[in-house]
Design a protein around this motif. Structure first.
Motif, mmCIF file in Angstrom:
data_model
loop_
_atom_site.group_PDB
_atom_site.id
_atom_site.type_symbol
_atom_site.label_atom_id
_atom_site.label_comp_id
_atom_site.label_asym_id
_atom_site.label_seq_id
_atom_site.Cartn_x
_atom_site.Cartn_y
_atom_site.Cartn_z
ATOM 1 N N GLU A 38 1.075 -1.338 0.153
ATOM 2 C CA GLU A 38 0.309 0.382 0.231
ATOM 3 C C GLU A 38 0.842 0.955 -0.033
ATOM 4 O O GLU A 38 0.748 1.539 -0.345
ATOM 5 N N ARG A 51 0.995 -1.134 -8.431
ATOM 6 C CA ARG A 51 0.083 -2.236 -8.699
ATOM 7 C C ARG A 51 -0.183 -3.618 -8.757
ATOM 8 O O ARG A 51 -1.143 -4.438 -7.994
ATOM 9 N N GLY A 55 -1.746 -6.416 -5.778
ATOM 10 C CA GLY A 55 -2.874 -6.537 -6.126
ATOM 11 C C GLY A 55 -2.074 -7.977 -6.039
ATOM 12 O O GLY A 55 -3.169 -9.368 -5.451
ATOM 13 N N ALA A 58 -3.153 -8.593 -2.016
ATOM 14 C CA ALA A 58 -5.279 -9.218 -1.953
ATOM 15 C C ALA A 58 -5.235 -10.272 -2.459
ATOM 16 O O ALA A 58 -5.636 -11.442 -2.135
ATOM 17 N N ASP A 63 -8.936 -11.620 -0.920
ATOM 18 C CA ASP A 63 -9.791 -10.750 -1.210
ATOM 19 C C ASP A 63 -9.733 -9.939 -3.050
ATOM 20 O O ASP A 63 -9.021 -9.385 -3.313
ATOM 21 N N ALA A 65 -11.705 -9.789 -5.306
ATOM 22 C CA ALA A 65 -12.634 -7.831 -5.515
ATOM 23 C C ALA A 65 -11.763 -7.313 -5.679
ATOM 24 O O ALA A 65 -11.380 -6.568 -6.751
ATOM 25 N N ARG A 66 -10.324 -6.777 -4.848
ATOM 26 C CA ARG A 66 -9.406 -5.723 -4.750
ATOM 27 C C ARG A 66 -8.320 -6.326 -5.603
ATOM 28 O O ARG A 66 -7.635 -5.985 -6.648
ATOM 29 N N THR A 69 -9.223 -5.735 -9.137
ATOM 30 C CA THR A 69 -9.321 -4.838 -9.222
ATOM 31 C C THR A 69 -7.665 -4.003 -9.416
ATOM 32 O O THR A 69 -7.739 -3.359 -11.111
ATOM 33 N N GLU A 70 -6.898 -4.819 -9.064
ATOM 34 C CA GLU A 70 -5.631 -4.120 -9.064
ATOM 35 C C GLU A 70 -4.807 -4.458 -10.516
ATOM 36 O O GLU A 70 -4.145 -4.390 -10.971
ATOM 37 N N CYS A 90 -9.574 -14.993 -10.353
ATOM 38 C CA CYS A 90 -10.274 -14.172 -9.284
ATOM 39 C C CYS A 90 -11.760 -14.329 -9.722
ATOM 40 O O CYS A 90 -12.849 -14.058 -8.554
#
Length: 236
Positions: A38, A51, A55, A58, A63, A65-66, A69-70, A90
């Motif tokens: 982060e 990024r 990812g 996560a 996780d 969903a996160r 996204t990444e 994912c």
């Protein structure tokens, strides 16, 4: 190098955070890895490597969903689809199996390297297993790399193929593929050895500590040789 877009000082700092992400992921210390990832993203949000690191953390933590996204952000920033297998996984983790299969069949899949195609095949096979489609799960693994030898770095593919055969009740064939996986799995990434032992009916039972001499293979002492036992004049 992606970090060249940053100032020298910032690039050095981000690079150190990315190294620590890898170190903590290797040690399975997810919270520490997340903190560094982060921070790297805060300092270099438009750098694909930062990024991707976030990812990956996560993804490892479940996780999805996160992570998705990444990974999408990485693809947008870099133009690379190398994370496609993880993106498909994912979608699978989120229970969106149809979307997972659609993504796996997208045109971007044609640009994957051989190693990435192997990973994608394994994920797609898992999706098919989730959908109770064992025949399709086996078919998904029949990629050209399956024919490579055990030393070609495809032991995870060989393992997955053996596992898919077991689900179809084809244990004799599965045994061959687990043997291939064992030969190539020099880092013990799979439990192919245990799976092979299961197929061969090998079981180890802990008998616990011996309760008497016979349990450990020592013949019992004849009564007339026991120390003082039943001898005339011995105290009672």
């Amino acid at each position: 190098m992606q970090l060249r877009t940053l100032s020298k000082e910032n690039a050095e700092g981000v690079a150190k955070h990315l190294v620590m992400v890898a170190v903590f992921l290797e040690a399975d210390e997810i919270d520490a890895a997340l903190a560094h990832a982060e921070t790297a993203v805060r300092r270099a949000g438009r750098v694909p490597a930062a990024r991707e690191a976030l990812g990956m953390v996560a993804y490892r933590s479940g996780d999805f969903a996160r992570a998705l996204t990444e990974f999408r952000t990485v693809r947008r920033l870099s133009g690379s689809s190398h994370l496609l297998p993880l993106m498909v996984d994912c979608e699978r983790g989120l229970g969106r199996h149809t979307r997972a299969l659609e993504l796996a069949a997208s045109p971007e899949a044609k640009d994957l390297t051989a190693a990435e195609r192997v990973e994608l095949a394994i994920v797609v096979s898992g999706v098919r297993r989730d959908l109770d489609q064992p025949d399709a799960a086996l078919l998904a693994l029949q990629v050209p790399e399956l024919a490579r030898g055990p030393k070609a770095g495809v032991h995870r593919l060989h393992y997955a193929y053996g596992d898919a055969l077991v689900s179809l009740g084809r244990a004799d064939e599965a045994r061959e593929w687990f043997l291939r996986a064992i030969e190539g799995d020099t880092e013990n990434e799979t439990d192919a050895v245990e799976r092979l032992e299961e197929l061969d009916g090998v079981a180890f039972t802990d008998l616990g500590p011996a309760e008497d001499d016979e349990a450990v293979g020592v013949a019992p002492t004849p009564p007339d040789e026991q120390d003082g036992a039943d001898e005339p004049g011995s105290p009672t």
